[in-house]
Motif scaffolding. Structure first.
Motif, PDB file in Angstrom:
ATOM      1  N   MET A 161       0.819  -1.196   0.000  1.00 50.40           N
ATOM      2  CA  MET A 161       0.000   0.000   0.000  1.00 50.40           C
ATOM      3  C   MET A 161       0.862   1.259   0.000  1.00 50.40           C
ATOM      4  N   ILE A 162       1.873   1.287   0.860  1.00 49.33           N
ATOM      5  CA  ILE A 162       2.768   2.443   0.907  1.00 49.33           C
ATOM      6  C   ILE A 162       3.563   2.555  -0.393  1.00 49.33           C
ATOM      7  N   GLY A 163       4.060   1.419  -0.882  1.00 49.27           N
ATOM      8  CA  GLY A 163       4.861   1.436  -2.095  1.00 49.27           C
ATOM      9  C   GLY A 163       4.086   1.951  -3.296  1.00 49.27           C
ATOM     10  N   THR A 164       2.827   1.562  -3.419  1.00 52.49           N
ATOM     11  CA  THR A 164       1.994   2.022  -4.534  1.00 52.49           C
ATOM     12  C   THR A 164       1.778   3.526  -4.460  1.00 52.49           C
ATOM     13  N   ALA A 165       1.413   4.012  -3.279  1.00 52.98           N
ATOM     14  CA  ALA A 165       1.173   5.443  -3.110  1.00 52.98           C
ATOM     15  C   ALA A 165       2.457   6.239  -3.316  1.00 52.98           C
ATOM     16  N   LEU A 166       3.559   5.724  -2.790  1.00 52.88           N
ATOM     17  CA  LEU A 166       4.829   6.430  -2.901  1.00 52.88           C
ATOM     18  C   LEU A 166       5.319   6.469  -4.343  1.00 52.88           C
ATOM     19  N   SER A 167       5.131   5.395  -5.080  1.00 55.47           N
ATOM     20  CA  SER A 167       5.526   5.379  -6.489  1.00 55.47           C
ATOM     21  C   SER A 167       4.788   6.460  -7.272  1.00 55.47           C
ATOM     22  N   LYS A 168       3.476   6.548  -7.068  1.00 52.77           N
ATOM     23  CA  LYS A 168       2.683   7.573  -7.751  1.00 52.77           C
ATOM     24  C   LYS A 168       3.137   8.976  -7.350  1.00 52.77           C
ATOM     25  N   PHE A 169       3.424   9.146  -6.073  1.00 51.51           N
ATOM     26  CA  PHE A 169       3.864  10.445  -5.568  1.00 51.51           C
ATOM     27  C   PHE A 169       5.194  10.849  -6.198  1.00 51.51           C
ATOM     28  N   LEU A 170       6.147   9.923  -6.260  1.00 49.36           N
ATOM     29  CA  LEU A 170       7.450  10.229  -6.844  1.00 49.36           C
ATOM     30  C   LEU A 170       7.337  10.515  -8.333  1.00 49.36           C
ATOM     31  N   LEU A 171       6.487   9.785  -9.030  1.00 49.48           N
ATOM     32  CA  LEU A 171       6.260  10.069 -10.444  1.00 49.48           C
ATOM     33  C   LEU A 171       5.747  11.487 -10.642  1.00 49.48           C
ATOM     34  N   SER A 172       4.839  11.921  -9.762  1.00 48.94           N
ATOM     35  CA  SER A 172       4.275  13.265  -9.879  1.00 48.94           C
ATOM     36  C   SER A 172       5.313  14.340  -9.625  1.00 48.94           C
ATOM     37  N   ARG A 173       6.419  13.951  -8.992  1.00 51.77           N
ATOM     38  CA  ARG A 173       7.507  14.904  -8.723  1.00 51.77           C
ATOM     39  C   ARG A 173       8.641  14.777  -9.744  1.00 51.77           C
ATOM     40  N   GLY A 174       8.427  13.996 -10.793  1.00 55.14           N
ATOM     41  CA  GLY A 174       9.392  13.914 -11.878  1.00 55.14           C
ATOM     42  C   GLY A 174      10.434  12.828 -11.761  1.00 55.14           C
ATOM     43  N   TYR A 175      10.294  11.933 -10.807  1.00 57.21           N
ATOM     44  CA  TYR A 175      11.255  10.845 -10.638  1.00 57.21           C
ATOM     45  C   TYR A 175      10.860   9.641 -11.492  1.00 57.21           C
ATOM     46  N   GLN A 176      11.841   8.842 -11.853  1.00 57.16           N
ATOM     47  CA  GLN A 176      11.603   7.528 -12.434  1.00 57.16           C
ATOM     48  C   GLN A 176      11.740   6.496 -11.329  1.00 57.16           C
ATOM     49  N   VAL A 177      10.847   5.520 -11.337  1.00 54.63           N
ATOM     50  CA  VAL A 177      10.797   4.536 -10.261  1.00 54.63           C
ATOM     51  C   VAL A 177      11.034   3.141 -10.828  1.00 54.63           C
TER      52      VAL A 177
END
Length: 295
Positions: free
Chosen positions: A1-17
């Protein structure tokens, strides 16, 4: 759950995951910017190219503590899923040329003793129960990355409030039927954090060079179980609910050793992260519940 939310959050900040998984070929790339790479904790193998390209590592791996009864086999799995995955990351960073700047590793507020009369802080000694021993082994397993010249941040996380998983849907379920279950005597403190604040906290720990060591990933507004449940019930049902105490012995019959998770008094301080200048979007349980219930 945390990993899914965090991945989306990092993508929105311009990171590649890049997500490490046992079966990367079976994963579906649901979002541009997310890819998958292979690792096998049991055999201690990992895709070397990932480490050559990565700048940051966020370590969330570990078997769910509340998912299954705590048999001796399950306890071993809970601990080893954390320590062996940490060991694999440490060994990979030691043996593979890389430009990794920082490592952010999950831990839990299970580190702390139960039922203390004061707020727990990061320098407090660990509990001697199973959860405390798990957190000690978990944190010790990832600490060698500091000897490799990597900045390490460990986040001891409280109960994460999210509609997409974790404990929060379980709290909501009986209230949907008008039943507000007060666990035990209802006086045990709950230290929690909204999923959005947790994602922001991970990013800050990842990129801010001033952060190092252990931090409690909890909101500054812990509440007791009764207030938590009644506040949520009022948000969801107005006055149309019935508070019902659930005695300790019933919880122990239903959950076994895991009942200590819901009966534990966890009053954890957020002063250290506040001292670093971190600003919470959801500092109180009322603001968190308003967002999560839309009411």
């Amino acid at each position: 759950m945390i990993g899914t939310a965090l991945s989306k959050f990092l993508l929105s900040r311009g990171y590649q995951v890049v997500i490490l998984t046992r079966n990367p070929k079976s994963q579906k790339n649901s979002s541009p910017g997310i890819s998958y790479a292979a690792w096998d904790v049991k055999d201690q193998n990992v895709d070397e190219e990932v480490f050559k390209k990565a700048n940051y590592i966020i370590h969330l791996a570990g078997a769910g503590v509340a998912d299954k009864p705590w048999t001796e086999k399950r306890k071993k799995e809970i601990i080893e899923s954390r320590t062996k995955s940490s060991g694999l990351l440490v060994n990979a960073m030691n043996s593979i040329p890389n430009n990794i700047i920082s490592v952010v590793s999950a831990s839990a507020i299970g580190w702390y003793e139960q039922n203390k009369a004061y707020q727990s802080v990061e320098t407090d000694p660990p509990a001697t129960d199973f959860l405390g021993e798990t957190c000690v082994a978990w944190e010790n397993a990832i600490k060698p990355v500091e000897g490799l010249g990597k900045r390490l941040v460990i986040l001891r996380t409280g109960i994460v409030l999210s509609n997409d998983g974790g404990a929060f849907p379980a709290f909501k379920k009986p209230i949907q039927y008008g039943i507000a279950g007060i666990l035990g005597n209802g006086k045990q403190m709950i230290s929690w954090i909204h999923i959005e604040d947790l994602c922001r906290l991970y990013l800050e720990a990842m990129v801010n060079s001033a952060w190092s060591g252990v931090y409690n990933a909890v909101s500054p507004g812990p509440v007791n179980n009764r207030n938590f449940t009644i506040t949520l019930a009022k948000k969801m049902k107005g006055s149309f609910f019935l508070p019902i105490p659930v005695p300790n012995f019933i919880l122990r019959m239903m959950l076994g050793d895991r009942s200590e998770e819901v009966l534990k008094n966890s009053n954890i301080s957020a002063n250290k992260i506040k001292g670093q200048g971190f600003q919470f979007i959801y500092p109180t349980i009322e603001t968190a519940f308003t967002d999560l219930t839309g009411r």
